[in-house]
Design a protein around this motif. Structure first.
Motif, PDB file in Angstrom:
ATOM      1  N   THR A 126       0.841  -1.185   0.000  1.00  0.00           N
ATOM      2  CA  THR A 126       0.000   0.000   0.000  1.00  0.00           C
ATOM      3  C   THR A 126       0.883   1.244   0.000  1.00  0.00           C
ATOM      4  O   THR A 126       1.826   1.350   0.787  1.00  0.00           O
ATOM      5  CB  THR A 126      -0.945   0.010   1.213  1.00  0.00           C
ATOM      6  N   GLY A 127       0.588   2.153  -0.890  1.00  0.00           N
ATOM      7  CA  GLY A 127       1.324   3.402  -0.946  1.00  0.00           C
ATOM      8  C   GLY A 127       0.482   4.597  -0.576  1.00  0.00           C
ATOM      9  O   GLY A 127       0.991   5.716  -0.469  1.00  0.00           O
ATOM     10  N   GLU A 128      -0.823   4.388  -0.399  1.00  0.00           N
ATOM     11  CA  GLU A 128      -1.736   5.488  -0.089  1.00  0.00           C
ATOM     12  C   GLU A 128      -2.151   5.494   1.378  1.00  0.00           C
ATOM     13  O   GLU A 128      -2.592   6.510   1.890  1.00  0.00           O
ATOM     14  CB  GLU A 128      -2.988   5.386  -0.973  1.00  0.00           C
ATOM     15  N   GLU A 129      -2.050   4.349   2.054  1.00  0.00           N
ATOM     16  CA  GLU A 129      -2.472   4.241   3.442  1.00  0.00           C
ATOM     17  C   GLU A 129      -1.345   3.634   4.267  1.00  0.00           C
ATOM     18  O   GLU A 129      -0.387   3.070   3.727  1.00  0.00           O
ATOM     19  CB  GLU A 129      -3.720   3.358   3.568  1.00  0.00           C
ATOM     20  N   SER A 130      -1.481   3.740   5.557  1.00  0.00           N
ATOM     21  CA  SER A 130      -0.540   3.073   6.441  1.00  0.00           C
ATOM     22  C   SER A 130      -0.953   1.611   6.616  1.00  0.00           C
ATOM     23  O   SER A 130      -2.090   1.226   6.315  1.00  0.00           O
ATOM     24  CB  SER A 130      -0.498   3.777   7.798  1.00  0.00           C
ATOM     25  N   ALA A 131      -0.031   0.810   7.125  1.00  0.00           N
ATOM     26  CA  ALA A 131      -0.329  -0.603   7.329  1.00  0.00           C
ATOM     27  C   ALA A 131      -1.450  -0.792   8.344  1.00  0.00           C
ATOM     28  O   ALA A 131      -2.277  -1.705   8.217  1.00  0.00           O
ATOM     29  CB  ALA A 131       0.933  -1.337   7.775  1.00  0.00           C
ATOM     30  N   VAL A 134      -4.884  -0.325   6.675  1.00  0.00           N
ATOM     31  CA  VAL A 134      -5.278  -1.494   5.894  1.00  0.00           C
ATOM     32  C   VAL A 134      -5.694  -2.635   6.816  1.00  0.00           C
ATOM     33  O   VAL A 134      -6.629  -3.388   6.518  1.00  0.00           O
ATOM     34  CB  VAL A 134      -4.128  -1.915   4.963  1.00  0.00           C
ATOM     35  N   ALA A 152       3.798  -1.126   3.744  1.00  0.00           N
ATOM     36  CA  ALA A 152       3.512   0.229   3.265  1.00  0.00           C
ATOM     37  C   ALA A 152       4.807   0.810   2.706  1.00  0.00           C
ATOM     38  O   ALA A 152       5.736   1.116   3.463  1.00  0.00           O
ATOM     39  CB  ALA A 152       2.966   1.096   4.396  1.00  0.00           C
ATOM     40  N   GLU A 153       4.893   0.945   1.398  1.00  0.00           N
ATOM     41  CA  GLU A 153       6.104   1.424   0.732  1.00  0.00           C
ATOM     42  C   GLU A 153       5.724   2.345  -0.419  1.00  0.00           C
ATOM     43  O   GLU A 153       4.682   2.178  -1.056  1.00  0.00           O
ATOM     44  CB  GLU A 153       6.935   0.261   0.172  1.00  0.00           C
ATOM     45  N   THR A 154       6.592   3.330  -0.671  1.00  0.00           N
ATOM     46  CA  THR A 154       6.444   4.204  -1.829  1.00  0.00           C
ATOM     47  C   THR A 154       7.717   4.248  -2.661  1.00  0.00           C
ATOM     48  O   THR A 154       7.790   5.031  -3.609  1.00  0.00           O
ATOM     49  CB  THR A 154       6.083   5.632  -1.384  1.00  0.00           C
TER      50      THR A 154
END
Length: 469
Positions: A126-131, A134, A152-154
């Motif tokens: 997920t790149g839009e939310e934190s773990a 989710v 969570a990575e971007t």
């Protein structure tokens, strides 16, 4: 010594990265494809030849190629498998696009949990939310599994590092516009970044035999954001559609290298998550003990799936010089055409001076011409305040001359209506095989179709003085 004149070979050239249009000077907008910020400088290509090299695998007759490695694996969501053509193929890259809030992340998180097993790990990036965000959604929709990994990575390098550590069979990236590579200039979501991220993940999917689901954003016009090259690179493009105020969600195949693009998956979005609808026709109908004026049923085709939908119309006396024309779920242009046909060919002139409201039930959108006859009958029923016969469906395209034209898939439409208990149908001529026990009336024009309204209560349209004499 005179300065050397710059030759055409030394002069910089510019080319559009979207359509390939070339020019001698830089422009902010490509005049060929009308895209902004796609004209980039490139050097004059040097004339060079490529010598034959070693081949990685020898060419063999196509009949000797082992196709078992490309066998689709079910995702655990039957409606999504229907659109994909049976499931996810190893090494396939699927792009899922839709408006914000339509339910993309909820559906893919459900797919991630149901696809995870001992032999097949799933990695959700997920790149839009934190773990933690989710995780809260996963608790709500009961999408918890020991073989589902979350990160969570971007950063693209970190995503590739997770692939080496987890070795998943399925990768879900939400979304491709939020991940960036530090080696490429530009902000995340830019054309260069999206192209680099998608290219790296596609190469990783093909090398590892890993299925990949990419979430993509859409523009305000509903088109997939980013370069058009992204749609060409992936194997499957799915469009997630639906009104946020309605429960119905449709997953439509736009491109599919492993199946057809005329399949549609139906889902219902609720507080506990999203569930597939094997029989969604009940969402588009209103069951009543007695028929009501201004309602008519039709059967629409979403891909190859027939769906029974209800068209409603209401006419009231207008209080303003220009009567209102309001539609919901129907194309305004087609409703206006049916009003003109009813006034000119059906002699129902009272419609021109009244406010007219038309809508569908359940949030379904009817855009195919096969719903014309149902729209026209609903408007005529509302204008005359006369209900149509019970258990009646109307199927057919109406022309401007008042004729009722044939449409595709009439037999499938009638079979679906008969399965749901409807006993009468209005169809164009030559409908083909008719289900047993169903009464089908073939109509040639709107005059034949309007005869289904009971004469005892039908309001005759006012005629001019010459016709009265």
């Amino acid at each position: 010594m005179a300065a050397r004149t710059k030759t055409a070979k030394d002069r910089p050239s510019y080319r559009c990265t979207e359509c390939g249009w070339q020019t001698a000077k830089w422009l902010g907008r490509c005049p060929e494809c009308q895209a902004w910020g796609t004209v980039e400088e490139y050097g004059a290509p040097a004339v060079r030849t490529t010598a034959p090299g070693r081949v990685t695998t020898s060419a063999v007759p196509i009949g000797q190629v082992d196709g078992r490695t490309a066998t689709a694996r079910p995702t655990g969501v039957p409606e999504l498998d229907r659109v994909l053509g049976g499931g996810l193929v190893p090494g396939a890259v699927v792009l899922v696009a839709g408006e914000p809030g339509v339910g993309k992340s909820t559906l893919l998180l459900d797919v991630a949990a149901k696809s995870a097993s001992d032999e097949h790990r799933t990695l959700y990036i997920t790149g839009e939310e934190s773990a933690s965000q989710v995780r809260l959604r996963a608790d709500r929709i009961k999408a918890i599994d020991d073989h589902l990994y979350l990160a969570a990575e971007t950063d693209l390098a970190a995503v590739l590092g997770h692939l080496d550590a987890v070795k998943p069979s399925l990768l879900i990236l939400d979304s491709v516009q939020t991940v960036a590579s530090p080696e490429i200039d530009g902000a995340p979501g830019g054309m260069a970044q999206v192209r680099e991220v998608a290219g790296a993940l596609i190469r990783a999917s093909k090398e590892r035999g890993m299925s990949t689901l990419l979430v993509g954003h859409v523009t305000k016009d509903g088109a997939i954001a980013g370069p058009r090259l992204l749609e060409h690179l992936v194997d499957v493009v799915l469009s997630f559609e639906g009104d946020r105020h309605a429960r119905l969600r449709l997953v439509r195949g736009v491109k599919n290298r492993y199946g057809t693009t005329d399949e549609v998956g139906c889902f219902e979005l609720h507080d506990e998550g999203i569930t597939g609808l094997a029989d969604p026709s009940g969402l588009f109908l209103t069951r009543r003990a007695e028929p009501v004026p201004g309602t008519c049923l039709t059967v629409t085709l979403e891909g190859r799936r027939p769906l029974v939908a209800e068209v409603q119309a209401l006419t009231v006396d207008s209080q303003i010089p220009s009567p209102r024309r309001t539609t919901s779920g129907l194309e305004t242009s087609r409703v206006s055409m049916m009003l003109a046909v009813l006034e000119q060919r059906g002699r129902i002139s009272a419609l021109g001076k009244r406010d007219i409201y038309s809508a569908t039930v359940g949030g379904v959108k009817l855009s195919e011409p096969a719903a014309d006859l149902a729209i026209a009958l609903a408007l005529a029923s509302a204008a005359s305040d006369t209900p149509l016969p019970k258990n009646l469906v109307a199927i057919g395209e109406v022309g401007l001359a008042g004729e009722v034209r044939r449409v595709t898939g009439v037999q499938r439409r009638l079979a679906e209506a008969h399965r749901l208990g409807f006993t009468h149908a209005l169809v164009p001529g030559d409908p083909g095989k008719i289900p047993a026990g169903m009464k089908v009336l073939e109509v040639a024009d709107m005059g034949d179709a309007l005869r289904v309204l009971p004469r005892s209560r039908r309001r005759e349209a006012p005629r001019d003085e010459e016709e009265r004499r």
